[in-house]
Design a protein around this motif. Sequence first.
Motif, short mmCIF file in Angstrom:
data_model
loop_
_atom_site.label_atom_id
_atom_site.label_comp_id
_atom_site.label_asym_id
_atom_site.label_seq_id
_atom_site.Cartn_x
_atom_site.Cartn_y
_atom_site.Cartn_z
N THR A 15 0.82 -1.41 -0.07
CA THR A 15 0.09 -0.05 0.20
C THR A 15 0.94 1.25 0.02
OG1 THR A 15 -1.96 1.16 1.11
CG2 THR A 15 -0.31 0.19 2.48
N GLY A 16 0.17 2.43 -0.19
CA GLY A 16 1.00 3.60 -0.37
C GLY A 16 1.02 4.15 -1.83
N ALA A 17 1.39 5.38 -1.89
CA ALA A 17 1.41 6.01 -3.11
C ALA A 17 2.46 7.04 -3.08
CB ALA A 17 0.25 6.64 -3.24
N LEU A 18 3.29 6.94 -4.37
CA LEU A 18 4.04 7.98 -4.54
C LEU A 18 4.12 8.41 -5.99
CD1 LEU A 18 6.63 9.58 -3.97
CD2 LEU A 18 8.29 7.77 -4.84
N VAL A 19 3.13 9.31 -6.16
CA VAL A 19 2.86 9.84 -7.60
C VAL A 19 3.28 11.26 -7.65
CG1 VAL A 19 0.83 10.45 -8.84
CG2 VAL A 19 0.66 8.68 -7.27
N TRP A 97 2.48 3.65 -8.55
CA TRP A 97 3.07 3.27 -9.73
C TRP A 97 3.29 1.57 -10.02
CZ3 TRP A 97 6.83 7.85 -11.18
CH2 TRP A 97 6.07 8.81 -11.60
N LEU A 98 3.80 1.04 -8.93
CA LEU A 98 3.82 -0.42 -9.09
C LEU A 98 2.61 -1.07 -9.15
CD1 LEU A 98 5.66 -2.76 -8.29
CD2 LEU A 98 4.65 -2.87 -6.13
N TRP A 99 1.43 -0.46 -8.78
CA TRP A 99 0.17 -1.15 -8.93
C TRP A 99 -0.16 -1.05 -10.44
CZ3 TRP A 99 -4.61 0.88 -10.32
CH2 TRP A 99 -5.57 0.16 -10.19
N ARG A 100 -0.03 0.53 -10.95
CA ARG A 100 -0.33 0.61 -12.27
C ARG A 100 0.34 -0.03 -13.18
NH1 ARG A 100 -0.83 7.34 -11.67
NH2 ARG A 100 -2.90 7.15 -10.69
N GLY A 101 1.88 -0.16 -13.00
CA GLY A 101 2.63 -0.85 -14.02
C GLY A 101 2.47 -2.23 -14.03
N ALA A 102 2.11 -2.67 -12.93
CA ALA A 102 1.70 -4.26 -12.81
C ALA A 102 0.48 -4.74 -13.67
CB ALA A 102 1.67 -4.87 -11.35
N PRO A 330 -3.52 2.98 -1.69
CA PRO A 330 -3.49 3.20 -2.86
C PRO A 330 -4.65 3.20 -3.68
CG PRO A 330 -2.27 1.37 -2.82
CD PRO A 330 -2.64 1.60 -1.53
N GLU A 331 -5.38 2.08 -3.36
CA GLU A 331 -6.59 2.11 -4.36
C GLU A 331 -7.72 2.99 -3.97
OE1 GLU A 331 -9.49 -1.89 -5.29
OE2 GLU A 331 -9.36 -1.21 -3.05
N TRP A 332 -7.72 3.38 -2.77
CA TRP A 332 -8.72 4.57 -2.38
C TRP A 332 -8.29 5.86 -3.37
CZ3 TRP A 332 -9.17 9.62 -0.82
CH2 TRP A 332 -10.89 10.12 -0.56
N TRP A 333 -6.97 6.17 -3.33
CA TRP A 333 -6.72 7.36 -4.20
C TRP A 333 -6.82 7.21 -5.71
CZ3 TRP A 333 -6.92 12.08 -2.42
CH2 TRP A 333 -6.63 12.32 -1.00
N MET A 334 -6.40 6.05 -6.07
CA MET A 334 -6.94 5.43 -7.51
C MET A 334 -8.22 5.87 -7.97
SD MET A 334 -4.19 4.23 -9.04
CE MET A 334 -2.52 3.58 -8.47
N ASP A 335 -9.23 5.64 -7.00
CA ASP A 335 -10.55 5.81 -7.26
C ASP A 335 -11.17 7.35 -7.37
OD1 ASP A 335 -10.63 3.04 -8.04
OD2 ASP A 335 -11.48 2.43 -6.04
N ASN A 336 -10.39 8.00 -6.30
CA ASN A 336 -10.98 9.06 -5.79
C ASN A 336 -9.93 10.55 -6.40
OD1 ASN A 336 -13.62 8.44 -4.08
ND2 ASN A 336 -11.86 6.86 -3.48
N GLU A 337 -8.91 10.27 -6.44
CA GLU A 337 -7.86 11.58 -6.65
C GLU A 337 -8.16 12.40 -7.80
OE1 GLU A 337 -3.17 12.65 -6.05
OE2 GLU A 337 -3.61 10.77 -6.93
N ALA A 338 -8.76 12.07 -8.92
CA ALA A 338 -9.01 12.88 -10.00
C ALA A 338 -10.07 13.57 -9.66
CB ALA A 338 -9.46 11.85 -11.27
N PRO A 339 -11.33 13.36 -9.25
CA PRO A 339 -12.36 14.39 -8.86
C PRO A 339 -12.04 15.08 -7.63
CG PRO A 339 -12.91 12.01 -8.07
CD PRO A 339 -11.74 11.92 -9.29
N LEU A 340 -11.19 14.40 -6.61
CA LEU A 340 -10.81 15.15 -5.54
C LEU A 340 -9.72 16.34 -5.80
CD1 LEU A 340 -10.78 12.71 -2.63
CD2 LEU A 340 -12.44 14.59 -3.07
N LEU A 341 -9.08 16.17 -6.86
CA LEU A 341 -8.11 17.12 -7.26
C LEU A 341 -8.74 18.42 -7.88
CD1 LEU A 341 -5.07 17.87 -7.55
CD2 LEU A 341 -5.25 16.84 -9.90
#
Length: 350
Positions: A15-19, A97-102, A330-341
Motif C-alpha cells: 500500500t502507499g503511493a508516490l505519484v 506506480w507499482l500497482w499501475r505498472g503491474a 493506494p486503491e482509494w486514491w486511484m478511485d478518488n484522486e481525479a475528482p478530488l483534485l
Amino acid sequence: MGSQVSRREFLKTTTGALVTAGTVARTRPAAAAGELVIVGWGGAHEESLKKAVYDPFTAATGIKIKQVSATNQLALLKAQVQNNSPEWDIIQPGSAWLWRGAQDGLYEKLDAGVVNRTEMYGPALHSHGIAFEVYAVDIAYNTKRFPTGSHPKSWADLWDLKRFPGRRTGPGWTPRDNFEAAVMAAGVAPAKVYPIDAKLAFAKLADIKPQMTWWQSGAQFAQLFSDEEVQLGYGWGARVVVLAREGKPLAVELNNAILDQTFYAVSKISKNKEAAMKFITFASQTKPQAKRPLLYPHGPTNRAAWGQLDAKTKRDVVNYDLPGVLLRNPEWWMDNEAPLLEQWKKFLAA
C-alpha cells in the motif's frame, strides 16, 4: 494480459503511493552485458543507494550499476515497453506506480524466492516488486520556536493554532496527505482513515488554511523550513531530517506519520532479468538495508535491519510497527484522486 494483478492482490501485498509528475533528468542507453541500468530519483537519495547498495553489489558480483534519473518513470517505461526499446532494467516505482505498472504489464513477475519473505515486512512484498525503503509524511517543526517535548505531537496538536501559533506549510499540489492529516486531526483513528470522509477533510483544512503556505515540491518544502519562513508543517520528513543533520534547528514527529514505500521492479523487456533478480535479492538483505538509513533517513524494509539501527538513527526514520502510523491505501486514491483534485484546486483558490 497475463501479468495483470488484481486490486485485491495489490492491497494484500502493498500500500502507499508516490505519484510525482516531472521530466527526465537524464537517460542513457540500455545496459551492456554485465551491467544493470537502474532509474532512480537523483540527488542524495541515489547517492546513498550507490554507497549502501550499488557499489557493494558490484563488489560482490562483478555486475556494474549504471544510474540514471527520471521523475516520470512510469510514462517513460510504458513507452519503452510499447516500442520494445529497453533502456532500463530496474525501476523505482512508488506503490501507486507499482500497482499501475503491474496492471499494464510493464514489470516482470519476480522469481519465486527472490527474497526470504520471513525477513521482510509484509507490506514490502508484491508479486512484481520488493520495497527497499519506507518513508513518511511527518509533522515537522522548528526547534527554536517549539523545543522538542513542547512541540506538536499529533495532527490534532498541529491544528491547534492557539497552543502552537505560527506559519505552517503543507503540500499544495495534491489533496493526498492533506486529507489523511485532516481527518486524523479531527479525531479519526489511523485504522479508520479509509475510506476518507472528504467533507470532513475539507472542513478541517479550512480551519488552518489562513495560516498555510502551500509547497509545490520537496525542495520548496525544505527551503521554507531552512529559511524559517514557516515554523510548523508536514511533508516528506526525510528532507527535514537531512537539514537537521546539517545543523538546522528542525525536527520531525513520527507519531501519526503517513507511510509510503518505494520498490524495485524489473522492466518487462529487460535483457538482464537474471542479474536484476540477483540485485533485488542483494538489496533486500540485512547489511545494505541497515547501512542505508545512516546515509539517508528512509527506513528499511528488512526486519533484521531495523533491529540493527541504534536509538539515534531510529528517531529519524519510520517503521511499519511504530504505534499510531498510517500506511497509505493506494486503491482509494486511484478511485478518488481525479475528482478530488478538482475540488482541491477550487479550495486553494477560494
